[in-house]
Scaffold this active site. Structure first.
Site, PDB file in Angstrom:
ATOM      1  CG  ASP A   1      60.837  86.840  14.467  1.00 49.40           C
ATOM      2  OD1 ASP A   1      59.651  86.547  14.270  1.00 49.40           O
ATOM      3  OD2 ASP A   1      61.618  87.189  13.561  1.00 49.40           O
TER       4      ASP A   1
ATOM      5  CD  GLN B   1      60.059  85.997   7.074  1.00 51.01           C
ATOM      6  OE1 GLN B   1      59.711  86.629   8.074  1.00 51.01           O
ATOM      7  NE2 GLN B   1      60.129  84.689   7.066  1.00 51.01           N
TER       8      GLN B   1
ATOM      9  CG  HIS C   1      63.297  82.770   9.025  1.00 52.22           C
ATOM     10  ND1 HIS C   1      63.631  82.125  10.183  1.00 52.22           N
ATOM     11  CD2 HIS C   1      62.662  83.902   9.412  1.00 52.22           C
ATOM     12  CE1 HIS C   1      63.225  82.832  11.232  1.00 52.22           C
ATOM     13  NE2 HIS C   1      62.646  83.932  10.794  1.00 52.22           N
TER      14      HIS C   1
ATOM     15  CD  GLU D   1      55.071  83.266   9.580  1.00 51.21           C
ATOM     16  OE1 GLU D   1      55.767  83.315   8.541  1.00 51.21           O
ATOM     17  OE2 GLU D   1      55.381  82.599  10.583  1.00 51.21           O
ATOM     18  CG  HIS D   2      56.098  87.686  10.290  1.00 51.74           C
ATOM     19  ND1 HIS D   2      56.612  86.554   9.688  1.00 51.74           N
ATOM     20  CD2 HIS D   2      56.188  87.476  11.622  1.00 51.74           C
ATOM     21  CE1 HIS D   2      56.995  85.706  10.623  1.00 51.74           C
ATOM     22  NE2 HIS D   2      56.761  86.229  11.811  1.00 51.74           N
TER      23      HIS D   2
ATOM     24  CG  HIS E   1      15.968  64.844  20.542  1.00 47.28           C
ATOM     25  ND1 HIS E   1      16.315  63.602  20.074  1.00 47.28           N
ATOM     26  CD2 HIS E   1      17.119  65.580  20.529  1.00 47.28           C
ATOM     27  CE1 HIS E   1      17.614  63.590  19.787  1.00 47.28           C
ATOM     28  NE2 HIS E   1      18.119  64.776  20.049  1.00 47.28           N
TER      29      HIS E   1
END
Lengths: 431, 431
Positions: free
Chosen positions: A357, A256, A259, A323-324, A416
Site C-alpha cells: 500500500d 483491509q 478502509h 484485489e489483494h 484496397h
C-alpha cells in the site's frame, strides 16, 4: 466474521457466498453529477469556485495552488515524514522504471518491417480524495508512473485544504499544476478544461461514489477524457494453511477492514484451527484500533471459508478474483504459477498488504470488484499508448502483394487491392 | 474533396475543420439493444434463435457451428486463398509473438522483491461482423493474439451464414467454439452466457451501431464483460511532401473511403502541386472502383489541408490523432520520433495501408475517433492482464518498516501500521 465450509455448499450457494454486494447506483447520484459536470462545462472557473464553496465549505483564494505554497509545505513537514516519503518514492520509481518497454522491431518477411513504439499519454490528471486523513501514498502511486512514462503535463486535483504531505509528494513527482478541487467538479474540470484548469487526456485515481460517477460520465463522452479503470470497494483475500500465524492474518484482515464499511475481507483456509484462531485474534486486535467502528462494519459482511485443501483455496481465490491476495502457506512461492485473477499478490509471513500500500514499490491502484479478470495492476503501460509502425521496401511489397490482393478480393475491397497493384505496376514499368 | 489552407484559418476554424462528425447515438438504438440484451439474459438460447431469425432472416440448425462444418469449409476454399490466409497468419503471429512480455523482478531494497507477472485473460469472445463480404482478416487480427496470449477459451460469433474464409481462419487460430450469432444478441450471449454459448471475460471486435451499443452496455455492467476499445468510423491521414507520388496517395485515400460513407479521409501537405494532383488522381481512380458510390460519399466530407511545412503537417496530424497515418515524404523514417497519437503508421512509398489491414503483421484493430491519445493499437497486452507479486524477507520488512509506519500514521490508518508492527514485535521476541 461468518465461517462457511465450502464443500457443504451447493454450487449456487458457493456463487452466492462469493458474490460482492451491489454498488449503490442511485439515479440521484447520476443526475447530481450530471448537473455538476454541465455547470463546469458551461461556467468554467466561476462554477468551480461556487461548487467548491458548496461542497467543501471553503472558497480558496485561487483554484491553482501556487509554487510558493507547495514549497512552504515542505518546510512544515518533519524530517522523518520526508524521509519516509522519499524512500517510498525511490522504491516505487525503481519498480516502475523497470517497466519501461523495450522497442520492438520484427522483419516478418524479407523487406516487411513491423515495429511497436510506445509513447507517453500527453496530459494526465490525477485525483486524490480528501477525507479524514491525507493520502500522500496515492499521489506517489499515480505521480511516479506519470513522471517515468514521460507525460508532458501532469496535473493534480484534491479538495481543499490540501495537506502538506500531498503537496510535498506532488513536488517530488514533478507534477506541473495542483488545483484546490474535489468531487465531480474536479473530474469535469480536468476532462473539459477551464481557463485555469488544463484539459487532460486521461484521468486517474480513486474517489467516492460522486467521483466514480463523474469519471464514468466523462469517459463515456469522446470529448471528455479516458479513465484508469472501473472502481469498487477495496478487498483482500488471504489463503492460509496450518503453518500460518493467526495474529498476522488477523492484522492483515483488519488493515483491509479499516478502509471502509464496504471493504471486503475473506480468509480461505483448509485449517479449522487457523480459522478459529483468526476469529479470536480479530476480535482481540479490533479493540485496539482507532478506526474500530469502521472495521467492525466491514467485518460484519466478511467471510472465512473452510476449504478442503490449499488447491481448492486457490480455485476459490481465482474464481473470486481479489484485489489483494495474501498467501501465508508453507511454500507460497511454489503456488504463484497457479494463482490468477488477482491485483497484487503478497507472499509469506513478512509481506503484509500495507508494505504494498505504501512503499515496497508495487502500485496500490488495483482492479477491484472482480475486474481482476480483465484489468491490470496500474503501471507504466496505463500512462502510455502503443503505436505500430511499418515500412516495406519495394521488394517487400512485391513479396507480400499476392497475399494482400487475394485477401482484398475475398473481402470485396477493390480500392484496397488497387493501392497495392498501382504500386506494383509502377515498379514494373520502371524496370 | 475540400481543400483548405491551414494558415488562413483562425484557431477556432482549425479546430472545426478537424472536428469529427458526431456519431449518431439515438435513444432508439439504446432501447432496442437493451431489449435484445434483456431477452438473451432471460430466455437464453431460445431468444438467440428467435432474434437470429428476426434480424438475420435465417434459423440455423444449431447455434454452434459443428467441427464437421468447419472442416468442410477448408475443402471448399481455393489453394490460393488458403495460401494467402496462411501467409497472413504467419506474419501476424510473428509480430504478436514478439510482443510476449519479459517477466520483471526487481529488488527495490535488500529483501524487498517486487515482480510483475502477465497472465492470459481466461475466456475471450471475438465478434466478426457480417455484411456484403466476409472479413477473414479480422478473425486473424483477433484470433492470433488470443491464441498467442494463451487464453484458455476463445469463442467467435458471426451472423449466419458464416463464410468459409472465416471458418478456415477460425481453425487456423484454434478457436474453440464458433457460433451462428450476430448483432446485439451475439454480444449479450458472450457477456452473460447461455446453455450453448460460453460466458466470456472480454469481448473484442468491430460492428455496426447496434453491436457497438451492446458492447457499451455489457461493459458498463460488472456482471457483463470487458471490451477492447470504443469504436468509431475508420479514418486515414496522409502526410506527403512534394516528393510523393500522387497516384499512390489517391489510391490510399480511396482505400479508406471505400470502407463506408462515414470514413474520414485527410491529406496534409505543404505542396499545392501535390494537393492538385491528388485531387485529380482521386477523381480518375474513383471511376474504376466497384464500391464507387460508397467512396464518393466518404469523399464528400474529406479534406486536403495545405500546411506551411512538413513540421506543421505533423503538428496537425498529432492534434487530429488518426487511426491510420501514412507518411510519404523524402525521409519518412526521420519523422517517426515526432509522430504521436496514431494507431498505426505507414512509412514511405511501398507501405500502403492495405498491407497492414491484411498481412504485414501489425494489427488492424486500432483506436479511432481521437482515441489514439489514450488507447493503443490492439496487441497481446489486450488479451492479458498484469499482476504484481511481492515477497519480503524478515530483514526486508525490518528495513521497510519505519517508512510504512510513518506513512500509515500520516494517513491515520492504524491497522495498516499494526500489520507491520505485530510482525516486527514477533521478530524481536524471537531474538
Amino acid at each position: 466474521m461468518r465461517t462457511v465450509t465450502w464443500q457443504s455448499l451447493s454450487e449456487e450457494q458457493q456463487a452466492a457466498v462469493l458474490q460482492r454486494p451491489a454498488i449503490a447506483e442511485g439515479a440521484n447520484i447520476t443526475a447530481a453529477v450530471s448537473a455538476v459536470v454541465d455547470s463546469v462545462k458551461k461556467d468554467g472557473d466561476k462554477a468551480l469556485l461556487e461548487l467548491t464553496e458548496k461542497f467543501d465549505g471553503v472558497r480558496p483564494n485561487s483554484i491553482r495552488v501556487s509554487n510558493e505554497d507547495i514549497d512552504a509545505a515542505s518546510e512544515r513537514l518533519s524530517e522523518e515524514m520526508k524521509a519516509a516519503l522519499n524512500q517510498a518514492y525511490k522504491n516505487i520509481a525503481k519498480f516502475h522504471q523497470a517497466q519501461k518497454p523495450v522497442p520492438l522491431k520484427v522483419e516478418t518477411q524479407p523487406g516487411v518491417v513491423c515495429e511497436q513504439v510506445t509513447r507517453p499519454i500527453n496530459t494526465v490528471g490525477l485525483y486524490i480524495p480528501g477525507g479524514s486523513a491525507p493520502l500522500p501514498s496515492t499521489v506517489l502511486m499515480l505521480g511516479v508512473p506519470a513522471q517515468i512514462a514521460g507525460c508532458n503535463k501532469v496535473v493534480l486535483c484534491s479538495p481543499p485544504p490540501i495537506a502538506d504531505e500531498i503537496l510535498y509528494v506532488a513536488k517530488l513527482c514533478n507534477i506541473d499544476e495542483v488545483y484546490n478541487l474535489g468531487g465531480g467538479q474536479a473530474i469535469a474540470a480536468m476532462a473539459y478544461g477551464t481557463d485555469t484548469v488544463a484539459k487532460v487526456d486521461k484521468i486517474f485515481g480513486p474517489g467516492n461514489a460522486y467521483v466514480t460517477e463523474a469519471k464514468r460520465q466523462v469517459s463515456n463522452d469522446f470529448r471528455g477524457a479516458g479513465i484508469d479503470m472501473p472502481a469498487g470497494p477495496s478487498e483482500v483475500l488471504v489463503i492460509a494453511d496450518e503453518t500460518a500465524d493467526a495474529d498476522f492474518i488477523a492484522a492483515d484482515l483488519l488493515s483491509q477492514a479499516e478502509h471502509g464499511p464496504d471493504s471486503q475481507v475473506v480468509l480461505v483456509t483448509p485449517s479449522v484451527l487457523i480459522a478459529d484462531q483468526v476469529t479470536d485474534a480479530v476480535q482481540r486486535q479490533l479493540q485496539q484500533l482507532s478506526r474500530k467502528d469502521i472495521a467492525q462494519q466491514a467485518l460484519a459482511s466478511s467471510l472465512i471459508i473452510i476449504a478442503e485443501s490449499v488447491t481448492q483455496a486457490i480455485a476459490i481465490s481465482n474464481y473470486y478474483g481479489p484485489e489483494h491476495l495474501i498467501v501465508q502457506t508453507k511454500n507460497p512461492r511454489e503456488l504463484v504459477p497457479l494463482l490468477d485473477n488477482a491485483g497484487s499478490i503478497f507472499l509469506g509471513d513478512w509481506s503484509p498488504e500495507s508494505v504494498g500500500d505504501y512503499a515496497s514499490g508495487t502500485n496500490h491502484v488495483l482492479p477491484t470488484y472482480g475486474y481482476t479478470r480483465t484489468y491490470s495492476s496500474l503501471g507504466l503501460a496505463d500512462f502510455s499508448k502503443r503505436m505500430t509502425v511499418q515500412e516495406l521496401s519495394a521488394d517487400g511489397l512485391r513479396i507480400l502483394a499476392p497475399t494482400v490482393v487475394t485477401m482484398a478480393d475475398a473481402e470485396g475491397l477493390d480500392a484496397h487491392k488497387r493501392a497495392v497493384t498501382i504500386r506494383i505496376e509502377k515498379l514494373q514499368s520502371a524496370e
